[in-house]
Design an enzyme around this catalytic site. Structure first.
Site, mmCIF file in Angstrom:
data_model
loop_
_atom_site.group_PDB
_atom_site.id
_atom_site.type_symbol
_atom_site.label_atom_id
_atom_site.label_comp_id
_atom_site.label_asym_id
_atom_site.label_seq_id
_atom_site.Cartn_x
_atom_site.Cartn_y
_atom_site.Cartn_z
ATOM 1 N N GLU A 188 22.953 92.184 50.737
ATOM 2 C CA GLU A 188 23.095 91.560 49.425
ATOM 3 C C GLU A 188 23.439 90.077 49.607
ATOM 4 O OE1 GLU A 188 26.067 94.279 48.027
ATOM 5 O OE2 GLU A 188 27.718 92.998 48.655
ATOM 6 N N ASP A 241 33.499 86.548 46.416
ATOM 7 C CA ASP A 241 32.096 86.147 46.405
ATOM 8 C C ASP A 241 31.928 84.629 46.279
ATOM 9 O OD1 ASP A 241 31.668 88.902 46.358
ATOM 10 O OD2 ASP A 241 31.488 88.945 44.176
#
Length: 521
Positions: free
Chosen positions: A188, A17
């Site tokens: 997301e 991420d």
């Protein structure tokens, strides 16, 4: 300008991420830490080629005890405005369907090294928060929204945005639903960037597995409506089974002083095409803006590249140094991580026996609360790790040793313990998808300090032991298939641990050193 060829990933091992940011002349990447502390690892670079672990931000701001496997600290986002670094992150407390308890927080600091403010609670409607500082002075918080009413297993329902008022330290005004996502679903990781006359929303779609992707949309008004990139996704390996980089997505972008743009994104390198033991890693590629205002990969297409070019001011060689050693002669080195609790002097004692780490026992290896383990990321498919330990157990419930640890469902543990008939022995314990096997062999060992070693060659590993100062290594159990140490949100860790199920803090082990030697090219 020079052009430096590099190999992805730029951050090996568990570094998922990535969120990239440039402040002055320094590039930063923040990555997720999940249940490992300290949380939110920060890497920095002057050239986008070589990256150094600079710091870890979250320490006393969070309480992760009891958090579920794969929960805790998700998708940090760094931004800089008003002379302050701003960090947004999610603390996931429950992932049991249909709900998800994901609390979002904001902290600030004048320096990446702190001191960081106390967390400001933002909301809990969904994970992956980010903060956008608009040119008109307004600040906006974006996050994925979770809708428990959806019938699919993943219940990500798109991206929402709301204004943040710094003076009130809270969200104000209406909630705007700015993107429903595409048929790739599982939308997301929202990030907004302003370029030209548009606001660009960069999202991750397709989930974090094989179908992971980067999707972009844009709007001339920040609250929308947003126009979808007609050639989405702009990055994916979902339709490229032969790509050496898989699961590519969760992108963020940065501009250099020379006006070039680069995207950092996560990827995996599945071993034998099926097991990402190293977890999700960080890669980088140059991107550019087309004449009609869309973001594309330099070189064309939408494939992740294991070899790519970085423009540098002078010739630079990409370095690879994954080796790690701690002789415990001073403070614990910052590379170490612990599970859900910090390494403090209540159980990591460097004073009682100078030159050794005295590690006080914690709860069992399954504990989600007081598991006393020190570990580092596995960054190589091939490596050796060795430690020397002095441990004198008096009960079978006492154990200390060397561990390969993905999570509380999947691990391999070679440890010293006590047997009522043989005395001090070495044993090997494996948990694979929550099914544990205690190998029947008990190796009786004499008193004194002992070295434990693991040799890993891709999909297999072998544990060894020897009494200190002796030359011959003896095997512990049979060779082990390691492919099960993959999957989930994290990567495999290598470390040392002490457990005592007879008494809390009931025993201790003294470690003389820990050494990890990476053998990949």
């Amino acid at each position: 300008m020079h052009h430096t060829w590099i190999k992805n990933p730029i951050l090996r091992g568990f570094n998922p991420d990535p969120n990239i940011l440039k402040v002055d002349d320094i590039f930063y990447i923040a990555v997720s830490s999940f249940e490992w502390l300290p949380g939110v690892r920060i890497y920095q670079s002057n050239d986008l080629v070589n990256w150094e672990h600079e710091t870890d931000i979250l320490t006393t701001q969070v309480d992760l005890r009891g958090n579920p496997q794969g929960g805790s600290i998700w998708a940090p986002q760094l931004s800089y405005a008003d002379g302050l670094f701003h960090l947004m992150y999610t603390d996931v407390k429950s992932t049991k369907r249909p709900f998800k308890d994901s609390h979002n927080y904001l902290i600030t600091s004048p320096s990446i090294l702190g001191p960081w403010s106390e967390p400001i609670y933002i909301n809990s409607s969904g994970f992956d928060p980010s903060l956008f500082h608009d040119t008109d002075g307004k600040k906006w918080v974006l996050n994925e929204i979770w809708d428990y009413r959806m019938t699919t297993r993943n219940k990500s329902a798109g991206i929402v945005m709301q204004e943040y008022a710094p003076d009130q330290q809270k969200l104000v005004g209406p909630v705007y639903k700015i993107f429903d996502g595409t048929e790739l679903a599982k939308t997301e990781a929202p990030h907004i960037y302003q370029y030209g006359e548009y606001y660009y929303l960069i999202t991750a779609e397709g989930g974090t597995g094989k179908r992971h992707a980067v999707t972009i949309c844009r709007s001339k008004k920040i609250t929308g409506p947003y126009e979808l990139d007609p050639e989405y996704p702009m990055l994916t390996a979902g339709d490229k089974p032969d790509s050496p980089l898989q699961c590519s997505g969760h992108g963020s972008i940065v501009q250099t002083d020379e006006g070039r743009w680069y995207m950092a994104y996560l990827c995996t390198r599945p071993l034998l095409g099926k097991a990402a033991i190293l977890g999700r890693e960080t890669a980088i590629q140059e991107v550019y803006w087309t004449e009609d205002g869309w973001l594309r990969l330099v070189g064309g297409g939408n494939a992740p590249a294991i070899e790519t070019e970085i423009a540098t001011k002078q010739p630079i060689e990409q370095k690879k140094d994954t080796n790690f050693r701690d002789d415990f002669k001073g403070p614990l080195k910052k590379e170490w991580n612990t599970l859900r609790i910090l390494a403090d002097d209540t159980w990591c004692d460097l004073a009682s026996r100078p030159g050794y780490l005295r590690m006080i026992s914690g709860e069992s290896i399954q504990s989600l609360f007081e598991h006393h383990i020190l570990a580092i990321r596995q960054k190589d498919f091939r490596f050796n790790a060795v430690t020397k330990i002095d441990y004198q157990p008096t009960a079978f419930n006492q154990m200390a040793g060397l561990i390969l640890y993905l999570n509380d469902s999947n691990y391999l543990y070679a440890y010293i313990t006590h047997d009522e008939e043989k005395g001090r022995v070495i044993r090997l314990l494996r948990s694979k998808k929550n099914e544990s096997i205690l190998f029947p062999e008990t190796v009786q060992v004499e008193e004194g300090e002992m070295e434990l070693k693991i040799e890993v060659a891709g999909p297999t590993g072998q544990f060894y032991y020897r009494i200190a100062r002796q030359d011959v290594w003896q095997q512990i159990g049979p060779p082990q298939d390691l492919l099960f140490l993959s999957g989930g949100f994290t990567g495999n860790f290598v470390g040392i641990a002490v457990h005592d199920m007879d008494e809390k803090n009931g025993s201790y082990a003294d470690f003389d050193y820990f050494d990890y030697q990476g053998l990949d090219e």
